[in-house]
Design a protein around this motif. Structure first.
Motif, mmCIF file in Angstrom:
data_model
loop_
_atom_site.group_PDB
_atom_site.id
_atom_site.type_symbol
_atom_site.label_atom_id
_atom_site.label_comp_id
_atom_site.label_asym_id
_atom_site.label_seq_id
_atom_site.Cartn_x
_atom_site.Cartn_y
_atom_site.Cartn_z
ATOM 1 N N SER A 84 0.866 -1.189 0.000
ATOM 2 C CA SER A 84 0.000 0.000 0.000
ATOM 3 C C SER A 84 0.891 1.224 0.000
ATOM 4 O O SER A 84 1.966 1.213 0.576
ATOM 5 C CB SER A 84 -0.896 0.028 1.239
ATOM 6 N N THR A 105 -6.575 -3.411 -1.993
ATOM 7 C CA THR A 105 -7.099 -4.339 -0.979
ATOM 8 C C THR A 105 -8.286 -5.138 -1.511
ATOM 9 O O THR A 105 -8.298 -6.368 -1.427
ATOM 10 C CB THR A 105 -7.500 -3.566 0.299
ATOM 11 N N ILE A 124 -4.105 -8.669 6.303
ATOM 12 C CA ILE A 124 -3.966 -7.374 5.638
ATOM 13 C C ILE A 124 -3.278 -6.382 6.571
ATOM 14 O O ILE A 124 -3.665 -6.237 7.734
ATOM 15 C CB ILE A 124 -5.360 -6.829 5.233
ATOM 16 N N THR A 191 -6.776 -8.262 10.245
ATOM 17 C CA THR A 191 -6.125 -6.998 9.886
ATOM 18 C C THR A 191 -5.173 -6.567 10.994
ATOM 19 O O THR A 191 -5.455 -6.749 12.178
ATOM 20 C CB THR A 191 -7.159 -5.877 9.615
#
Length: 339
Positions: A84, A105, A124, A191
């Motif tokens: 990212s 994502t 993630i 996450t």
């Protein structure tokens, strides 16, 4: 386990890769170029193609960017998505921050659902940016935990790059949880929400000019840029990159991590404490470092939000490194690239 790791040449991912290989997993990592693949491979010479291989994904913000990368023989069982954008030299918040984070994502989740039915877990990399309420300041009466969400709106997101970055993390993570709810895929997600990530750089991927944003402050203090005044700390909580990387790996290894959000922080720090820690361990920087009377870089006078990191300790069983150890090791790694 066979694992797809995205963004393999990034600061966090490079450490995730080390731990995956140490734990005996077989890894394919996505990189943007053949050159990056060569660098990573050269520094892991003891692993054959069966243990470490590469997929080129040039632009994660393209639709279907991961469609080919998720296909593998033998097939993948887990995905760790770290890729990212994170930088503030942005001219178009939507195009440079929001789109790549959100499309990257949801894109990988769609590709996994469509083309990698054997994947059971997706982890993630999110951020404390998706937890913090930036409009509340230091908010001493509040305790942050996984239950908190940044309330930033789409209108506020495009006002400036700092808002844009926080929003990109918030919207991307929300999109992942929405995907889980609406698409009901075969896989679970977890996450990871770290604040400032400090800790040693992987020397073969970094130069002093191209450090991850969090470590730039350590470099600057070493180089004497805080001698007359220590910059404001900004985010007063941190985690060591090696602990964060281990959390990513444990989240694919432990059943209990499924469908959970993890607020991953070791505790509080200030820029002043960075300078003090460098001074303790490296006397050669004495001349460049601020002294005890140098202004700035301390904790806010009116107190600070509290933190609840119990879930990550209980579920993943992580024991965090000390701040002092992290700074000491970071400085050593920066020296190796010429600091």
């Amino acid at each position: 386990m066979r694992v797809l790791l995205t963004g393999g040449s990034g600061f966090i991912a490079a450490h995730v890769l080390e731990i995956l290989l140490e734990h005996g997993h077989s890894v394919v990592t996505t990189v943007r170029s053949q050159e990056k693949a060569r660098l990573v491979a050269e520094n892991h010479k003891s692993y054959g193609k069966d243990k470490l291989d590469f997929a080129i994904v040039e632009d994660i913000a393209q639709e279907n960017a991961f469609d080919e990368a998720v296909k593998s023989d033998p097939p993948f069982e887990a995905v760790i998505h770290t890729a990212s954008p994170f930088h503030f030299n942005v001219t178009d918040v939507q195009k440079q921050l929001l789109d790549p984070a959100i499309i990257g994502t949801t894109g990988i989740l769609k590709s996994v659902k469509k083309s990698a039915p054997t994947v059971k877990r997706v982890v993630i990399t999110s951020s404390f940016a998706s937890i913090i309420n930036p409009f509340k300041g230091t908010w001493p009466e509040h305790t942050y935990s996984e239950a908190d969400w940044n309330p930033i709106s789409a209108e506020q997101a495009v006002q400036n790059p700092a808002n844009g970055y926080r929003a990109s993390k918030t919207f991307a993570e929300r999109a992942a949880w929405d995907f889980l709810e609406q698409e009901k895929p075969n896989f679970t997600i977890a996450t990871m929400c770290p604040p400032l990530v400090l800790g040693p750089i992987v020397h073969y991927l970094n130069s002093l000019d191209a450090l991850n944003t969090s470590n730039q402050r350590i470099r600057d203090i070493m180089q004497g840029k805080a001698k007359d005044e220590i910059p404001e700390t900004g985010t007063y909580i941190w985690v060591d990159v090696r602990d964060l990387a281990l959390c990513h790996v444990l989240a694919i290894e432990k059943e209990e991590a499924a469908n959970k959000r993890f607020f991953i922080t070791a505790g509080y720090f200030s820029n002043k404490q960075i300078a003090e820690s460098i001074g303790r361990h490296y006397s050669q920087y004495k001349e460049q470092l601020p002294t005890s009377s140098t202004p700035g870089g301390d904790f806010p006078k009116d107190g600070l939000y509290k933190i609840d990191n119990e879930r990550v300790q209980k579920v993943l069983g992580i024991k965090f490194r000390s701040f002092d150890e992290s700074i000491k090791d970071t400085v050593k790694s920066l020296q190796a690239v010429g600091a």
